[in-house]
Design an enzyme around this catalytic site. Structure first.
Site, PDB file in Angstrom:
ATOM      1  N   HIS A 103      -9.566   1.469   4.824  1.00  0.00           N
ATOM      2  CA  HIS A 103      -8.280   1.623   5.511  1.00  0.00           C
ATOM      3  C   HIS A 103      -8.470   2.572   6.696  1.00  0.00           C
ATOM      4  O   HIS A 103      -9.261   3.521   6.616  1.00  0.00           O
ATOM      5  CB  HIS A 103      -7.231   2.171   4.534  1.00  0.00           C
ATOM      6  CG  HIS A 103      -5.853   2.102   5.116  1.00  0.00           C
ATOM      7  ND1 HIS A 103      -5.390   3.019   6.018  1.00  0.00           N
ATOM      8  CD2 HIS A 103      -4.860   1.187   4.949  1.00  0.00           C
ATOM      9  CE1 HIS A 103      -4.150   2.675   6.383  1.00  0.00           C
ATOM     10  NE2 HIS A 103      -3.809   1.569   5.746  1.00  0.00           N
ATOM     11  N   ASN A 150       0.880  -1.162   0.000  1.00  0.00           N
ATOM     12  CA  ASN A 150       0.000   0.000   0.000  1.00  0.00           C
ATOM     13  C   ASN A 150       0.920   1.214   0.000  1.00  0.00           C
ATOM     14  O   ASN A 150       1.450   1.590   1.034  1.00  0.00           O
ATOM     15  CB  ASN A 150      -0.901  -0.012   1.244  1.00  0.00           C
ATOM     16  CG  ASN A 150      -1.754   1.242   1.333  1.00  0.00           C
ATOM     17  OD1 ASN A 150      -1.778   2.047   0.396  1.00  0.00           O
ATOM     18  ND2 ASN A 150      -2.448   1.437   2.446  1.00  0.00           N
ATOM     19  N   GLY A 182       2.625   2.348  10.853  1.00  0.00           N
ATOM     20  CA  GLY A 182       3.624   3.418  10.767  1.00  0.00           C
ATOM     21  C   GLY A 182       4.352   3.707  12.068  1.00  0.00           C
ATOM     22  O   GLY A 182       5.018   4.734  12.196  1.00  0.00           O
ATOM     23  N   GLU A 186      -5.387  -4.721  10.431  1.00  0.00           N
ATOM     24  CA  GLU A 186      -4.353  -3.710  10.623  1.00  0.00           C
ATOM     25  C   GLU A 186      -4.606  -2.971  11.933  1.00  0.00           C
ATOM     26  O   GLU A 186      -5.381  -1.984  11.950  1.00  0.00           O
ATOM     27  CB  GLU A 186      -4.372  -2.698   9.469  1.00  0.00           C
ATOM     28  CG  GLU A 186      -4.149  -3.310   8.108  1.00  0.00           C
ATOM     29  CD  GLU A 186      -3.592  -2.294   7.117  1.00  0.00           C
ATOM     30  OE1 GLU A 186      -2.550  -2.589   6.532  1.00  0.00           O
ATOM     31  OE2 GLU A 186      -4.182  -1.211   6.956  1.00  0.00           O
ATOM     32  N   LYS A 209       0.228   4.215  -0.387  1.00  0.00           N
ATOM     33  CA  LYS A 209      -0.396   5.434   0.131  1.00  0.00           C
ATOM     34  C   LYS A 209      -0.080   6.598  -0.831  1.00  0.00           C
ATOM     35  O   LYS A 209      -0.048   6.382  -2.039  1.00  0.00           O
ATOM     36  CB  LYS A 209       0.049   5.693   1.575  1.00  0.00           C
ATOM     37  CG  LYS A 209      -0.185   4.435   2.439  1.00  0.00           C
ATOM     38  CD  LYS A 209       0.016   4.611   3.898  1.00  0.00           C
ATOM     39  CE  LYS A 209      -0.224   3.286   4.616  1.00  0.00           C
ATOM     40  NZ  LYS A 209      -0.096   3.390   6.063  1.00  0.00           N
ATOM     41  N   GLU A 233      -6.786   4.937   7.716  1.00  0.00           N
ATOM     42  CA  GLU A 233      -6.541   6.353   7.398  1.00  0.00           C
ATOM     43  C   GLU A 233      -7.767   6.971   6.732  1.00  0.00           C
ATOM     44  O   GLU A 233      -8.061   8.148   6.935  1.00  0.00           O
ATOM     45  CB  GLU A 233      -5.279   6.481   6.528  1.00  0.00           C
ATOM     46  CG  GLU A 233      -4.032   6.213   7.372  1.00  0.00           C
ATOM     47  CD  GLU A 233      -2.857   5.615   6.626  1.00  0.00           C
ATOM     48  OE1 GLU A 233      -2.823   5.679   5.384  1.00  0.00           O
ATOM     49  OE2 GLU A 233      -1.963   5.065   7.300  1.00  0.00           O
ATOM     50  N   SER A 257       3.411  -2.054  10.253  1.00  0.00           N
ATOM     51  CA  SER A 257       4.861  -2.160  10.511  1.00  0.00           C
ATOM     52  C   SER A 257       5.449  -3.515  10.143  1.00  0.00           C
ATOM     53  O   SER A 257       6.408  -3.962  10.765  1.00  0.00           O
ATOM     54  CB  SER A 257       5.169  -1.810  11.969  1.00  0.00           C
ATOM     55  OG  SER A 257       4.835  -0.466  12.222  1.00  0.00           O
TER      56      SER A 257
HETATM   57  P1  13P Z   1       2.952   0.490   7.699  1.00  0.00           P
HETATM   58  O1  13P Z   1       3.509  -0.742   7.081  1.00  0.00           O
HETATM   59  O2  13P Z   1       3.679   1.730   7.373  1.00  0.00           O
HETATM   60  O3  13P Z   1       2.746   0.308   9.182  1.00  0.00           O
HETATM   61  O4  13P Z   1       1.492   0.697   7.078  1.00  0.00           O
HETATM   62  C1  13P Z   1       0.617  -0.381   7.050  1.00  0.00           C
HETATM   63  C2  13P Z   1      -0.587  -0.009   6.303  1.00  0.00           C
HETATM   64  O5  13P Z   1      -1.282   0.927   6.622  1.00  0.00           O
HETATM   65  C3  13P Z   1      -0.896  -0.811   5.110  1.00  0.00           C
HETATM   66  O6  13P Z   1      -2.167  -0.549   4.636  1.00  0.00           O
END
Ligand code: 13P
Length: 249
Positions: A98, A8, A174, A168, A10, A100, A212
């Site tokens: 997601h 992903n 992150g 997740e 982003k 976010e 992560s």
């Molecule tokens: P990270 O791997 O940066 O923690 O992000 C995971 C994520 O949000 C995948 O959709």
């Protein structure tokens, strides 16, 4: 079942960086064809790159997906992109719900469910994300929270061909923190039990772990029962890291 190693990205990369990454992936996979017996690659890229990148899916190494879509098929929805448009430019998957999007765009379970249905109606696979917050984990409410998110976000007619669940934990995204393989395994078994009970062929639906994940912790996570792959953010922005995760599979 092959492990799904999904990036992903982003809101990162330029188009030329994105191309470079994909070309590296194609080349490295040719040098290590054994990986493709155990793993499948998916890259969920920013919308504007997808049309150019999906050309590379023809080689059968990597597929492409969107990171979100509209609930609508078309019409006066300025700034929105439909699942049908993503299909039209060569996508096979779309991430919906997601954390976010849930946090910054106030998307709730009901909307996520409608988005997943729009993805299904266009013949694509929805990657439906669920995950508890740090507060909820500290209060030991994670199973209750995840059960509700699944119940409300996953359409009743979901099947393994059109639905993937991504667990997740929000506190792991992150942050460099991950649940222990035991805790992750416990949650993935919980999700598996829920899917098996409530969905036809729920026992075969893929459940990805995200938060992560990197080349250092992927082996333990990917060998945990019911973890069928990873949805990788930060570590998907460095080619070696991302490929390292696949090597763990
Ligand atoms: P990270 O791997 O940066 O923690 O992000 C995971 C994520 O949000 C995948 O959709």
């Amino acid at each position: 079942m092959k492990k799904l190693i999904a990036a992903n990205w982003k809101m990162n990369f330029t188009l030329s960086e994105a191309r470079e990454f994909v070309l590296q992936l194609l080349q490295k996979s040719q040098e290590h064809t054994e990986i493709l017996e155990k793993a499948e690659f998916l890259i969920c890229a920013p919308y504007v790159f997808l049309s150019a990148l999906s050309e590379y899916s023809k080689q059968g190494v990597v597929s492409f997906g969107g990171q979100n879509c509209s609930v609508h098929d078309k019409g006066a929805y300025t700034g929105e992109i439909s699942a049908g448009m993503l299909k039209d430019v060569g996508c096979s998957h779309v991430i919906v719900g997601h954390s976010e999007r849930r946090e910054y765009h106030k998307e709730d379970n009901i909307l996520v469910n409608e988005k997943a249905k729009a993805v299904h109606q266009n013949g694509l696979s929805a990657i439906i994300c669920v995950g508890e917050s740090r507060k909820e984990r500290e209060a030991n409410l994670q199973e209750e929270v995840i059960e509700r998110q699944l119940f409300e976000s996953v359409p009743k007619n979901a099947i393994p061909e059109n639905t993937i669940i991504a667990y997740e934990p929000v506190w792991a995204i992150g942050t460099g923190k991950t649940p222990s393989p035991e805790d992750a395994g416990q949650m993935h078994s919980f999700i598996r039990a829920f899917l098996t009970k409530n969905y036809s062929q729920g026992e075969k639906m893929r459940i990805l772990y995200g938060g992560s994940m990197n080349s250092g912790n992927a082996e333990k996570l990917l060998t945990t029962p019911n973890i069928d792959g990873g949805l990788i953010g930060t570590a998907s922005l460095k080619f070696e890291e991302f490929f390292g995760v696949a090597q763990c599979a």
